[in-house]
Design a protein around this motif. Structure first.
Motif, PDB file in Angstrom:
ATOM      1  N   TRP A 118     -48.030-119.389  18.111  1.00 33.10           N
ATOM      2  CA  TRP A 118     -48.700-118.447  17.218  1.00 33.10           C
ATOM      3  C   TRP A 118     -49.729-117.643  17.994  1.00 33.10           C
ATOM      4  O   TRP A 118     -50.474-118.189  18.792  1.00 33.10           O
ATOM      5  CB  TRP A 118     -49.383-119.197  16.072  1.00 33.10           C
ATOM      6  N   ARG A 146     -42.912-114.994  19.586  1.00 35.16           N
ATOM      7  CA  ARG A 146     -42.273-116.011  18.746  1.00 35.16           C
ATOM      8  C   ARG A 146     -43.176-117.232  18.597  1.00 35.16           C
ATOM      9  O   ARG A 146     -43.687-117.762  19.577  1.00 35.16           O
ATOM     10  CB  ARG A 146     -40.966-116.460  19.390  1.00 35.16           C
ATOM     11  N   SER A 147     -43.356-117.667  17.362  1.00 30.10           N
ATOM     12  CA  SER A 147     -44.074-118.920  17.130  1.00 30.10           C
ATOM     13  C   SER A 147     -43.135-120.074  17.463  1.00 30.10           C
ATOM     14  O   SER A 147     -41.979-119.865  17.853  1.00 30.10           O
ATOM     15  CB  SER A 147     -44.515-119.015  15.674  1.00 30.10           C
ATOM     16  N   GLU A 148     -43.612-121.288  17.289  1.00 33.46           N
ATOM     17  CA  GLU A 148     -42.793-122.460  17.595  1.00 33.46           C
ATOM     18  C   GLU A 148     -41.490-122.490  16.795  1.00 33.46           C
ATOM     19  O   GLU A 148     -40.482-123.030  17.254  1.00 33.46           O
ATOM     20  CB  GLU A 148     -43.586-123.751  17.339  1.00 33.46           C
ATOM     21  N   ASN A 149     -41.495-121.918  15.597  1.00 31.83           N
ATOM     22  CA  ASN A 149     -40.276-121.914  14.778  1.00 31.83           C
ATOM     23  C   ASN A 149     -39.565-120.559  14.794  1.00 31.83           C
ATOM     24  O   ASN A 149     -38.691-120.298  13.967  1.00 31.83           O
ATOM     25  CB  ASN A 149     -40.592-122.334  13.343  1.00 31.83           C
ATOM     26  N   GLY A 150     -39.947-119.712  15.754  1.00 29.04           N
ATOM     27  CA  GLY A 150     -39.248-118.440  15.913  1.00 29.04           C
ATOM     28  C   GLY A 150     -39.749-117.300  15.056  1.00 29.04           C
ATOM     29  O   GLY A 150     -39.140-116.229  15.027  1.00 29.04           O
ATOM     30  N   THR A 151     -40.856-117.494  14.360  1.00 26.60           N
ATOM     31  CA  THR A 151     -41.399-116.442  13.504  1.00 26.60           C
ATOM     32  C   THR A 151     -42.046-115.342  14.350  1.00 26.60           C
ATOM     33  O   THR A 151     -42.729-115.633  15.328  1.00 26.60           O
ATOM     34  CB  THR A 151     -42.440-117.024  12.538  1.00 26.60           C
ATOM     35  N   ASN A 180     -35.625-116.210  12.628  1.00 23.94           N
ATOM     36  CA  ASN A 180     -36.299-117.441  13.041  1.00 23.94           C
ATOM     37  C   ASN A 180     -35.312-118.605  13.065  1.00 23.94           C
ATOM     38  O   ASN A 180     -34.088-118.406  12.942  1.00 23.94           O
ATOM     39  CB  ASN A 180     -37.493-117.735  12.128  1.00 23.94           C
ATOM     40  N   GLU A 181     -35.810-119.815  13.214  1.00 17.98           N
ATOM     41  CA  GLU A 181     -34.932-120.978  13.326  1.00 17.98           C
ATOM     42  C   GLU A 181     -34.101-121.217  12.073  1.00 17.98           C
ATOM     43  O   GLU A 181     -33.053-121.856  12.121  1.00 17.98           O
ATOM     44  CB  GLU A 181     -35.767-122.231  13.638  1.00 17.98           C
ATOM     45  N   GLN A 182     -34.581-120.700  10.935  1.00 20.27           N
ATOM     46  CA  GLN A 182     -33.833-120.838   9.684  1.00 20.27           C
ATOM     47  C   GLN A 182     -32.922-119.640   9.429  1.00 20.27           C
ATOM     48  O   GLN A 182     -32.389-119.491   8.329  1.00 20.27           O
ATOM     49  CB  GLN A 182     -34.816-120.997   8.515  1.00 20.27           C
TER      50      GLN A 182
END
Length: 214
Positions: A118, A146-151, A180-182
């Protein structure tokens, strides 16, 4: 009466045990640059935590104590890239509050605009902004961080930011097709927040980006 006396006794004991660091953090909270400067000149370490686990720098940012913040930043000792228990830096907290003067002061003092995970730009795109995102971008913030979850910052702007952030980020070169990851894109973030017009704008940007990539 006994309860009142006990409370007064506890308060007096707390004051008696106050350390110079407690005084520094309190001065930061009260936006008192004179006391901040005086304590720093006496050798109080601005990076230490008070009896409540707070540091002067984070407190000044959180309370919007700009004068105290400027006095703290004048100290060569202060660590502008310190992180709190949540892994946030002072710049990130200033960014999410849309506190542009504080953001400018921190960046000028050497606060990192980019970091792993972040970033301050993610945070700026999640708050009221007030020009913070544009300032960070002008000072080298990674648009597609990218944050840790790809955001990405664009995703945060699509879901939480003010209406003018998404067009600004797209114009600056943010990638609308990122997921993102989702497997959620910025358009999906906007859609899930009921921002249908913004979602449509982002899908048009995705189509244009895909066409340009051919």
């Amino acid at each position: 009466m006994k309860t009142l006396l006990a409370a007064l006794a506890l308060s007096a004991a707390t004051l008696a045990q106050a350390t110079p660091v407690d005084d520094l953090v309190m001065a930061a909270e009260m936006n008192d640059p004179r006391v901040v400067s005086s304590l720093l000149l006496k050798g109080v370490d601005p990076n230490l935590t008070d009896s409540r686990g707070r540091t002067a720098l984070f407190t000044a940012v959180r309370e919007g104590s700009l004068k105290a913040l400027e006095s703290l930043l004048a100290s060569p000792q202060v660590n502008v890239n310190a992180v709190n228990a949540d892994g946030e830096t002072p710049l990130m907290l200033a960014a999410i509050r849309g506190a542009l003067p504080a953001v400018k002061a921190l960046v000028e003092r050497g606060a990192d605009v980019n970091r792993k995970g972040w970033t301050p730009l993610h945070y700026a795109c999640s708050g009221p902004d007030n020009g913070v995102a544009a300032f960070l971008i002008a000072h080298g913030a990674e648009l597609n961080a990218r944050s840790e979850n790809g955001t990405t910052p664009l995703m945060m702007a699509a879901r939480y930011g003010s209406g003018d952030l998404v067009p600004m980020l797209l114009k600056a070169g943010a990638e609308p097709r990122a997921a993102n990851e989702q497997e959620l894109t910025a358009a999906d973030f906007a859609q899930r927040s009921g921002r249908d017009n913004m979602a449509a704008e982002l899908r048009r940007a995705m189509a244009e980006a895909a066409k340009a990539a051919k």
